[in-house]
Scaffold this motif. Structure first.
Motif, PDB file in Angstrom:
ATOM      1  N   THR A  26      29.534  -1.036 -27.920  1.00  0.00           N
ATOM      2  CA  THR A  26      30.729  -0.288 -27.550  1.00  0.00           C
ATOM      3  C   THR A  26      30.288   0.979 -26.830  1.00  0.00           C
ATOM      4  OG1 THR A  26      30.768   1.010 -29.585  1.00  0.00           O
ATOM      5  CG2 THR A  26      31.864  -1.144 -29.644  1.00  0.00           C
ATOM      6  N   VAL A  27      31.259   1.782 -26.447  1.00  0.00           N
ATOM      7  CA  VAL A  27      30.926   3.061 -25.811  1.00  0.00           C
ATOM      8  C   VAL A  27      30.134   3.942 -26.768  1.00  0.00           C
ATOM      9  CG1 VAL A  27      33.093   4.153 -26.506  1.00  0.00           C
ATOM     10  CG2 VAL A  27      31.857   5.017 -24.511  1.00  0.00           C
ATOM     11  N   TYR A  28      30.389   3.811 -28.071  1.00  0.00           N
ATOM     12  CA  TYR A  28      29.639   4.591 -29.055  1.00  0.00           C
ATOM     13  C   TYR A  28      28.169   4.190 -29.071  1.00  0.00           C
ATOM     14  CZ  TYR A  28      34.378   5.538 -30.694  1.00  0.00           C
ATOM     15  OH  TYR A  28      35.699   5.899 -30.763  1.00  0.00           O
ATOM     16  N   PHE A  29      27.909   2.907 -28.893  1.00  0.00           N
ATOM     17  CA  PHE A  29      26.533   2.425 -28.859  1.00  0.00           C
ATOM     18  C   PHE A  29      25.751   3.135 -27.765  1.00  0.00           C
ATOM     19  CE2 PHE A  29      23.246  -0.317 -27.127  1.00  0.00           C
ATOM     20  CZ  PHE A  29      22.604  -0.814 -28.259  1.00  0.00           C
ATOM     21  N   TRP A  30      26.316   3.197 -26.566  1.00  0.00           N
ATOM     22  CA  TRP A  30      25.604   3.799 -25.439  1.00  0.00           C
ATOM     23  C   TRP A  30      25.479   5.315 -25.599  1.00  0.00           C
ATOM     24  CZ3 TRP A  30      22.806   0.493 -23.154  1.00  0.00           C
ATOM     25  CH2 TRP A  30      23.243  -0.819 -22.940  1.00  0.00           C
ATOM     26  N   ILE A  31      26.483   5.963 -26.167  1.00  0.00           N
ATOM     27  CA  ILE A  31      26.400   7.408 -26.381  1.00  0.00           C
ATOM     28  C   ILE A  31      25.265   7.732 -27.347  1.00  0.00           C
ATOM     29  CG2 ILE A  31      27.560   9.408 -27.411  1.00  0.00           C
ATOM     30  CD1 ILE A  31      30.206   8.270 -26.330  1.00  0.00           C
ATOM     31  N   VAL A  32      25.242   7.059 -28.488  1.00  0.00           N
ATOM     32  CA  VAL A  32      24.202   7.336 -29.482  1.00  0.00           C
ATOM     33  C   VAL A  32      22.841   6.927 -28.962  1.00  0.00           C
ATOM     34  CG1 VAL A  32      23.450   6.949 -31.858  1.00  0.00           C
ATOM     35  CG2 VAL A  32      25.885   7.054 -31.350  1.00  0.00           C
ATOM     36  N   LYS A  33      22.787   5.838 -28.202  1.00  0.00           N
ATOM     37  CA  LYS A  33      21.509   5.397 -27.642  1.00  0.00           C
ATOM     38  C   LYS A  33      20.916   6.472 -26.731  1.00  0.00           C
ATOM     39  CE  LYS A  33      18.229   2.500 -26.242  1.00  0.00           C
ATOM     40  NZ  LYS A  33      17.641   3.222 -25.124  1.00  0.00           N
ATOM     41  N   VAL A  34      21.729   7.034 -25.845  1.00  0.00           N
ATOM     42  CA  VAL A  34      21.233   8.093 -24.959  1.00  0.00           C
ATOM     43  C   VAL A  34      20.823   9.324 -25.763  1.00  0.00           C
ATOM     44  CG1 VAL A  34      21.873   9.698 -23.124  1.00  0.00           C
ATOM     45  CG2 VAL A  34      22.512   7.290 -22.934  1.00  0.00           C
ATOM     46  N   LEU A  35      21.604   9.673 -26.779  1.00  0.00           N
ATOM     47  CA  LEU A  35      21.263  10.819 -27.611  1.00  0.00           C
ATOM     48  C   LEU A  35      19.924  10.619 -28.318  1.00  0.00           C
ATOM     49  CD1 LEU A  35      24.744  11.639 -29.216  1.00  0.00           C
ATOM     50  CD2 LEU A  35      23.473  13.075 -27.604  1.00  0.00           C
ATOM     51  N   THR A  36      19.682   9.421 -28.824  1.00  0.00           N
ATOM     52  CA  THR A  36      18.405   9.172 -29.517  1.00  0.00           C
ATOM     53  C   THR A  36      17.229   9.236 -28.562  1.00  0.00           C
ATOM     54  OG1 THR A  36      18.587   6.753 -29.278  1.00  0.00           O
ATOM     55  CG2 THR A  36      19.496   7.727 -31.293  1.00  0.00           C
ATOM     56  N   THR A  37      17.429   8.826 -27.320  1.00  0.00           N
ATOM     57  CA  THR A  37      16.324   8.878 -26.364  1.00  0.00           C
ATOM     58  C   THR A  37      15.937  10.315 -26.053  1.00  0.00           C
ATOM     59  OG1 THR A  37      17.742   8.839 -24.397  1.00  0.00           O
ATOM     60  CG2 THR A  37      17.064   6.716 -25.289  1.00  0.00           C
ATOM     61  N   GLY A  38      16.953  11.169 -25.853  1.00  0.00           N
ATOM     62  CA  GLY A  38      16.660  12.564 -25.561  1.00  0.00           C
ATOM     63  C   GLY A  38      16.060  13.282 -26.753  1.00  0.00           C
ATOM     64  N   MET A  39      16.625  13.046 -27.937  1.00  0.00           N
ATOM     65  CA  MET A  39      16.111  13.680 -29.145  1.00  0.00           C
ATOM     66  C   MET A  39      14.682  13.226 -29.416  1.00  0.00           C
ATOM     67  SD  MET A  39      15.492  12.841 -32.533  1.00  0.00           S
ATOM     68  CE  MET A  39      15.332  13.693 -34.077  1.00  0.00           C
ATOM     69  N   GLY A  40      14.403  11.936 -29.205  1.00  0.00           N
ATOM     70  CA  GLY A  40      13.057  11.429 -29.437  1.00  0.00           C
ATOM     71  C   GLY A  40      12.038  12.049 -28.507  1.00  0.00           C
ATOM     72  N   GLU A  41      12.440  12.293 -27.269  1.00  0.00           N
ATOM     73  CA  GLU A  41      11.546  12.911 -26.286  1.00  0.00           C
ATOM     74  C   GLU A  41      11.150  14.322 -26.705  1.00  0.00           C
ATOM     75  OE1 GLU A  41       9.469  13.372 -22.545  1.00  0.00           O
ATOM     76  OE2 GLU A  41      10.265  11.608 -23.582  1.00  0.00           O
ATOM     77  N   THR A  42      12.132  15.147 -27.006  1.00  0.00           N
ATOM     78  CA  THR A  42      11.829  16.541 -27.346  1.00  0.00           C
ATOM     79  C   THR A  42      11.221  16.657 -28.746  1.00  0.00           C
ATOM     80  OG1 THR A  42      14.118  16.873 -28.085  1.00  0.00           O
ATOM     81  CG2 THR A  42      13.577  17.491 -25.817  1.00  0.00           C
ATOM     82  N   ALA A  43      11.640  15.817 -29.683  1.00  0.00           N
ATOM     83  CA  ALA A  43      11.078  15.858 -31.033  1.00  0.00           C
ATOM     84  C   ALA A  43       9.605  15.489 -31.011  1.00  0.00           C
ATOM     85  CB  ALA A  43      11.846  14.924 -31.958  1.00  0.00           C
ATOM     86  N   SER A  44       9.250  14.490 -30.195  1.00  0.00           N
ATOM     87  CA  SER A  44       7.841  14.094 -30.078  1.00  0.00           C
ATOM     88  C   SER A  44       6.997  15.238 -29.543  1.00  0.00           C
ATOM     89  CB  SER A  44       7.724  12.877 -29.158  1.00  0.00           C
ATOM     90  OG  SER A  44       6.371  12.554 -28.919  1.00  0.00           O
ATOM     91  N   ASP A  45       7.477  15.886 -28.492  1.00  0.00           N
ATOM     92  CA  ASP A  45       6.743  17.017 -27.916  1.00  0.00           C
ATOM     93  C   ASP A  45       6.665  18.180 -28.904  1.00  0.00           C
ATOM     94  OD1 ASP A  45       6.459  15.537 -25.621  1.00  0.00           O
ATOM     95  OD2 ASP A  45       8.088  16.528 -24.544  1.00  0.00           O
ATOM     96  N   LEU A  46       7.739  18.403 -29.644  1.00  0.00           N
ATOM     97  CA  LEU A  46       7.766  19.500 -30.614  1.00  0.00           C
ATOM     98  C   LEU A  46       6.779  19.246 -31.755  1.00  0.00           C
ATOM     99  CD1 LEU A  46       9.094  22.159 -31.505  1.00  0.00           C
ATOM    100  CD2 LEU A  46      10.832  20.779 -32.696  1.00  0.00           C
TER     101      LEU A  46
END
Length: 277
Positions: A26-46
């Protein structure tokens, strides 16, 4: 037509009968998916900055194994469990791509096609074994294992691809625009019959990774690197809060529970038929 129709061509009756541990698209799937990708990127670097690269990889690996163990242990789709596993795949997938580049000196022009080949190998083995790559068929341990292997490969590939474009002229803001346009391609191609449902889904799934990661990097990194300079920690916390809010909403409402979209669509279809008589 629902988003479930877009990604699986089987009859609705068979979709309702499945016990699937993957949420509805659903639209929620894609919203959360994009959020997890961004959070994973910065969390990994942090984490790498706070703990050092080697301890960060160790912590990320342990957390990934624990989250996937929880996902395999549950007998149905549980929003918190599923999306926690996705977050940890995002964090570790970023680390995998970064280790190749920073730790081993492998250029993104090499790691990107390597991860593409790895993803292709996962899909080939999955299809050879199960004769389908549909996420609506993930109802056995073996298919679930193939699914998560593919998810991990898509995150590593998307990380490398996003870093490749960001360091070869597009920059982070340019990469956001590039991948925002790119993610429309499979949707449009499928809409006009040029791309089948499963291929369209997995293509979009891969592109969400560099889209979200590029957006998060643009927000977090300093002005000298073309970013807004908000910082890794604030961006990580902000995106994590957004994920928690959306996943909490889904856990309570079960808007993305497997079979829900199909059942609602069937009910509305019966209503439309009754109204037309």
């Amino acid at each position: 037509m629902t988003t479930e129709h877009l990604f699986d061509d089987r009859p609705l009756a068979s979709l309702r009968a499945m016990a699937n541990k993957v949420p509805e698209v659903t639209v929620y799937f894609w919203i959360v998916k994009v959020l997890t990708t961004g959070m994973g990127e910065t969390a990994s670097d942090l984490l790498a900055r706070l703990l050092g690269p080697v301890p960060a990889v160790a912590v990320g690996g342990i957390a990934l194994v624990a989250s996937l163990a929880a996902q395999f242990a549950v007998r149905r789709y549980v929003a918190w469990v599923y999306w926690t596993a996705i977050v940890m795949v995002s964090v570790f997938g970023t680390m995998a791509a970064d280790v190749l580049h920073v730790g081993l000196g492998v250029p993104y022009t090499t790691s990107t096609p390597l991860f593409l080949v790895a993803l292709g190998a996962v899909f080939a083995l999955w299809y050879a074994s199960e004769r389908t790559l549909s996420i609506h068929s993930v109802r056995t341990r073996r298919r679930e294992a193939f699914y998560w292997a593919a998810v991990l490969a898509t995150f590593a590939l998307g990380t490398a691809a996003g870093d490749l474009t960001a360091t070869t002229g597009f920059g982070y803001a340019g990469s956001v625009v590039l991948f925002a346009v790119a993610i429309c391609v499979p949707a449009v191609a499928h809409r006009f019959g040029a791309l089948n449902a499963v291929t369209a889904f997995w293509t979009a799934y891969v592109i969400t990774r560099p889209l979200g990661a590029s957006l998060a990097d643009w927000m977090a990194l300093g002005h000298s690197r073309g970013g807004l300079g908000l910082g890794l920690a604030p961006v990580t916390v902000a995106w994590t809060v957004a994920i928690v809010c959306f996943v909490g909403f889904l856990a309570v409402t079960r808007r993305d529970a497997p079979g829900t979209v199909a059942s609602l669509d069937t009910a509305s279809g019966r209503h439309r038929q009754g109204s037309s008589r």
